[in-house]
Write an enzyme that holds these catalytic residues in place. Structure first.
Site, PDB file in Angstrom:
ATOM      1  CG  ASN A   1      11.465  23.147   9.553  1.00  0.00           C
ATOM      2  OD1 ASN A   1      12.435  22.339   9.415  1.00  0.00           O
ATOM      3  ND2 ASN A   1      10.200  22.914   9.045  1.00  0.00           N
TER       4      ASN A   1
ATOM      5  CG  ASP B   1       9.098  19.959   9.341  1.00  0.00           C
ATOM      6  OD1 ASP B   1      10.004  19.914  10.188  1.00  0.00           O
ATOM      7  OD2 ASP B   1       9.347  20.200   8.363  1.00  0.00           O
TER       8      ASP B   1
ATOM      9  CG  ASP C   1      15.610  18.536   5.689  1.00  0.00           C
ATOM     10  OD1 ASP C   1      14.486  17.695   5.817  1.00  0.00           O
ATOM     11  OD2 ASP C   1      15.813  19.472   6.086  1.00  0.00           O
TER      12      ASP C   1
ATOM     13  NE  ARG D   1      12.214  26.486   5.525  1.00  0.00           N
ATOM     14  CZ  ARG D   1      11.200  25.568   5.304  1.00  0.00           C
ATOM     15  NH1 ARG D   1      10.316  25.052   6.195  1.00  0.00           N
ATOM     16  NH2 ARG D   1      11.029  24.853   4.121  1.00  0.00           N
TER      17      ARG D   1
ATOM     18  CE  LYS E   1       8.186  15.931   6.911  1.00  0.00           C
ATOM     19  NZ  LYS E   1       8.823  16.383   5.503  1.00  0.00           N
TER      20      LYS E   1
HETATM   21  C1  DGJ Z   1      11.981  20.613   6.712  1.00  0.00           C
HETATM   22  C2  DGJ Z   1      11.725  19.211   6.426  1.00  0.00           C
HETATM   23  O1  DGJ Z   1      12.879  18.443   6.954  1.00  0.00           O
HETATM   24  C3  DGJ Z   1      11.450  18.605   5.128  1.00  0.00           C
HETATM   25  O2  DGJ Z   1      11.335  17.325   4.742  1.00  0.00           O
HETATM   26  C4  DGJ Z   1      10.077  19.625   4.576  1.00  0.00           C
HETATM   27  O3  DGJ Z   1       9.005  19.025   5.148  1.00  0.00           O
HETATM   28  C5  DGJ Z   1      10.392  20.943   4.699  1.00  0.00           C
HETATM   29  N1  DGJ Z   1      10.694  21.292   6.347  1.00  0.00           N
HETATM   30  C6  DGJ Z   1       8.863  21.793   4.522  1.00  0.00           C
HETATM   31  O4  DGJ Z   1       8.967  23.000   4.699  1.00  0.00           O
END
Ligand code: DGJ
Length: 743
Positions: free
Chosen positions: A489, A487, A557, A452, A485
């Site tokens: 990723n 995150d 998601d 990403r 929150k």
């Molecule tokens: C991944 C998360 O799972 C989503 O809910 C959201 O916060 C996005 N990242 C934002 O980039």
């Protein structure tokens, strides 16, 4: 005699086997502790430690060769237990089933411990040296000590017992009492030996958008491992259930279960050995990893949580849920209902600004939302996912006046304000990366693979840890933020740390997880008013460790309500509904349209949130949302703080049903769903009975039924024997029934 030991214990505070050995080498006695009398019993001839919880017994035996042997772990057993283990058999026969399996001598089990001594000797030879029973936060802890017969190396196995939940925690502490480094190549948290028999394993697997799918497999001779390698993964959750082969009842029969509390790479091994004995061992995944145990230092493994339920997998799940809610998840929030949140991600993605967020906040408030969360896109340079991660100040174009005015307006509307961050990541296109390219994990002469468009910050580095703590602390100190929150990723690649010496480089994955925990722990201590949500592209990092540091997790998601029935069902095997955040969004993944009411019902079976583009919702949509949120507020204490019973499995039929009951049995909420079409993720059978047999109620009480039902009142006994009829017609149909004990 009992009284004598009781008095002795009061005087010396705790019993130390070594010190008292001469006193009781010929007799049997109970280690008497006022709070948990009888939970841990110590016998002699042979020496054995027997732990008894409400429904289970765990026994360790001292063998003649001074090894510790796994005696029994199964349903509660009487005085003279069990099939006799080979506790007196010399280790030369190779049949000894070690309580702490290690590399050295005959290795008949997956080793929990592998070390290399300074002279490159790779074999351990451990012998028992003593034990201690102590107390930790109201529960007894048994410590069993061993040491190498030659090298300055000691191992202590801890077992903390939570008798009312038939649950145990196990971990090891390794000690180097010498001066030179000892290399640890494997240090699992613990090993469990199941009674003779054949078993099935249930584990939770999947991928992005289809997390937590229950998979069942028979354990046959050999090894079945589930693990992660990339610091996070949707492929597996660190949880297992093992039960006698072929027995699948949700409500009856023994189920051995467990989870690893670790925010890094973990591994669970199930081995059936040549004696047809099944061993489960679990802990940190030491793949491409080691730990240098410096002279005079200690290493403590994460906790293996394990237990035994005799009420099938539903019982095992309920024990895990209560354990996580009562013992693990952060207080005070774990004992309180969570606020209904709105999250802007699906409505705005990266296009956030003050005006747009305030517009959404006004509508959200009108629907009954209590917490407004601005997701990704708010910080410097963040137009899309190609730039900005690392530069954690408000974007001057989108928020020329900073975050203050937005937070004030959200607060004026009567809601708390929350914010999205992704602290472990950096975009190469960011000022942070331009200033500190060496802060990202990287390996010289190798492609730096992006996920990403981002790289992973090396959280093992102390300077990165300091920097991260500093900016987050500042953000929370300067702004009235009540929710974060967090995150994460992407998976790890090129996990090099070339600035460090090669030995320390291979500790990176462990240090990363330790520092991540420390940052979260410190932030929570400094900002106790802030609720934390963990997210990892959905449910890529859910385990008892992250749940000890955050209050809830973003489940997936995938917010498609049909798919979500399956994802949520799988999640419930290991984790409680309060931790499971579900948003109602506009998303449909399979070219279909489901009603807003159905979406709400699905999301209400956990921790409810809203994530749709509210600007596009019609007056009718808003009325439905208001009605559903108001209903949810009236029953969320049952869902979030009560016990959960899975009634119908969405994988084998058209119906999914789940019931929640308050711990005092006075209130219950039943959710029933029907999906007629074949969903892409499961094969569906034809229609099923309308009848739902309920659980967990007081048989002698009369319950009043409200909501989507024609029934008016019935006894708990009738509801648990004959059940209630919950007819559902058509595709994507749902009902919510609320039961209240008649006073
Ligand atoms: C991944 C998360 O799972 C989503 O809910 C959201 O916060 C996005 N990242 C934002 O980039």
């Amino acid at each position: 005699m009992k009284a004598f030991f009781s008095r002795l214990r009061e005087r010396i505070g705790r019993l130390t086997f070594t010190a008292l050995f001469p006193l009781y080498c010929t007799m049997t006695f109970w280690a008497v502790y006022p709070a948990w009398s009888g939970v841990i019993r110590v016998d002699q001839n042979p020496t054995r430690w027997t732990i008894s919880t409400g429904h289970s017994t765990y026994q360790v035996i001292l063998a003649a060769d001074k090894n510790l042997v796994s005696g029994y772990f199964g349903p509660l057993s009487g005085e003279r237990l069990f099939e006799a283990p080979d506790y007196n058999e010399p280790r030369e026969t190779g049949t000894v089933l070690r309580e702490i399996p290690y590399r050295g001598g005959f290795v008949e089990m997956t080793p929990a411990l592998e070390v290399v001594f300074p002279d490159k000797n790779r074999e351990l030879e451990l012998e028992y040296t003593g034990y201690e029973i102590s107390e930790n936060e109201g529960y007894p802890v048994l410590r069993l000590d061993m040491k190498d017969i030659f090298y300055p190396f000691q191992v202590s196995q801890y077992i903390r017992v939570i008798p009312d939940l038939d649950l145990y925690e196990k971990w090891l502490v390794l000690k180097n009492t010498g001066k030179e480094d000892i290399l640890v190549e494997e240090a699992a948290s613990g090993s469990l030996l199941l009674p003779p028999g054949s078993y099935d394993l249930l584990h939770l697997s999947g991928d992005w958008g289809r997390e937590f799918f229950p998979r069942r497999t028979m354990l046959t001779s050999g090894l079945k491992s589930i693990f992660i390698r990339g610091l996070k993964s949707q492929q597996h959750a660190p949880f297992f259930m093992v039960r006698p082969a072929g027995e699948t009842d949700e409500n009856f029969g023994p189920v051995w279960f467990g989870a690893i509390a670790w925010n890094g790479n973990w591994r669970i091994d199930c081995e059936v050995n040549r004696m047809e004995r099944t061993q489960v061992s679990a802990g940190i995944n030491f793949w491409d990893t080691h730990w240098v145990l410096a002279g005079k230092s200690e290493f403590r493994t994460p906790k293996l949580i394990f237990g035994l339920s005799i009420e099938g997998s539903n019982g095992a799940s309920r024990n895990m849920h209560r354990y996580l809610l009562d013992q693990v998840m952060p207080r005070p929030f774990s004992g309180q209902v969570s606020k209904v949140l709105y999250n802007s991600w699906y409505a705005t993605t990266f296009q956030v600004d003050e005006e747009g967020q305030v517009a959404l906040a006004r509508i959200a408030r009108d629907l009954g939302v209590e917490l407004f969360v601005m997701d990704d896109g708010w910080f410097r340079g963040r137009k899309d996912d190609e730039a900005g991660l690392g530069d954690w100040t408000p974007d001057p174009v989108k928020f020329p006046r900073g975050l203050g005015p937005l937070i004030e307006k959200v607060n004026e509307l009567g809601m708390d304000f929350g914010l999205w961050v992704e602290p472990e990541m950096v975009n190469p296109n960011s000022d942070l990366y331009r200033a500190h390219p060496d802060w990202a994990l990287h390996t010289p002469h190798r492609t730096a693979h992006e996920g990403r468009n981002q790289l992973i910050l090396n959280f093992a580095r102390e300077d990165v840890k300091r920097y991260t703590l500093e900016w987050l602390d500042k953000l929370l100190t300067e702004n009235k933020i009540r929710f974060i929150k967090w995150d994460m990723n992407r998976h790890a690649s090129e996990t090099g740390w070339p600035e460090e010496n090669p030995l320390k480089q291979r500790e990176m994955r462990i240090r990363y997880a330790q520092n991540l925990d420390e940052i979260l722990r410190t932030l929570r201590a400094r900002h106790p008013e802030v609720v934390f949500e963990s997210c990892s592209s959905g449910g890529g990092r859910v385990n008892p460790d992250i749940l000890s540091l955050t209050d809830q997790v973003w489940t997936s998601d995938n917010t498609d309500p049909g798919d979500r029935l399956q994802i949520q069902y799988g999640f419930s095997y290991a984790f409680p509904a309060k931790a499971m955040v579900n948003w109602v969004t506009d998303d449909e993944w399979h070219n279909k349209t489901t009603s807003l009411k159905f979406k709400f019902h699905v999301a209400m079976a956990g921790n409810l949130g809203v994530g749709g583009d509210l600007n596009k919702w019609t007056a009718q949509d808003k009325a439905t949302a208001r009605e559903m949120i108001s209903l949810y507020k009236s029953i969320r204490h049952i869902i979030q703080l009560g016990d959960q019973y899975r009634l119908r499995d969405p994988f084998s039929g058209n119906r999914m049903a789940v019931q929640f009951v308050t711990r005092d049995k006075s209130e219950s909420a039943v959710f029933a769903f029907q999906t007629l079409e074949t969903l892409p993720m499961a094969a569906k059978s034809s229609s099923e009975s309308d009848r739902l047999v309920l659980h967990g109620l007081d048989p002698n009480s009369m319950y009043v039924l409200e909501g989507d039902t024609d029934n008016e009142e019935t006894t708990g006994a009738a509801l648990m024997a004959g059940g209630i009829s919950v007819p559902l017609s058509g595709n994507y149909a749902s009902k919510v029934i609320v039961l209240k004990e008649k006073k």
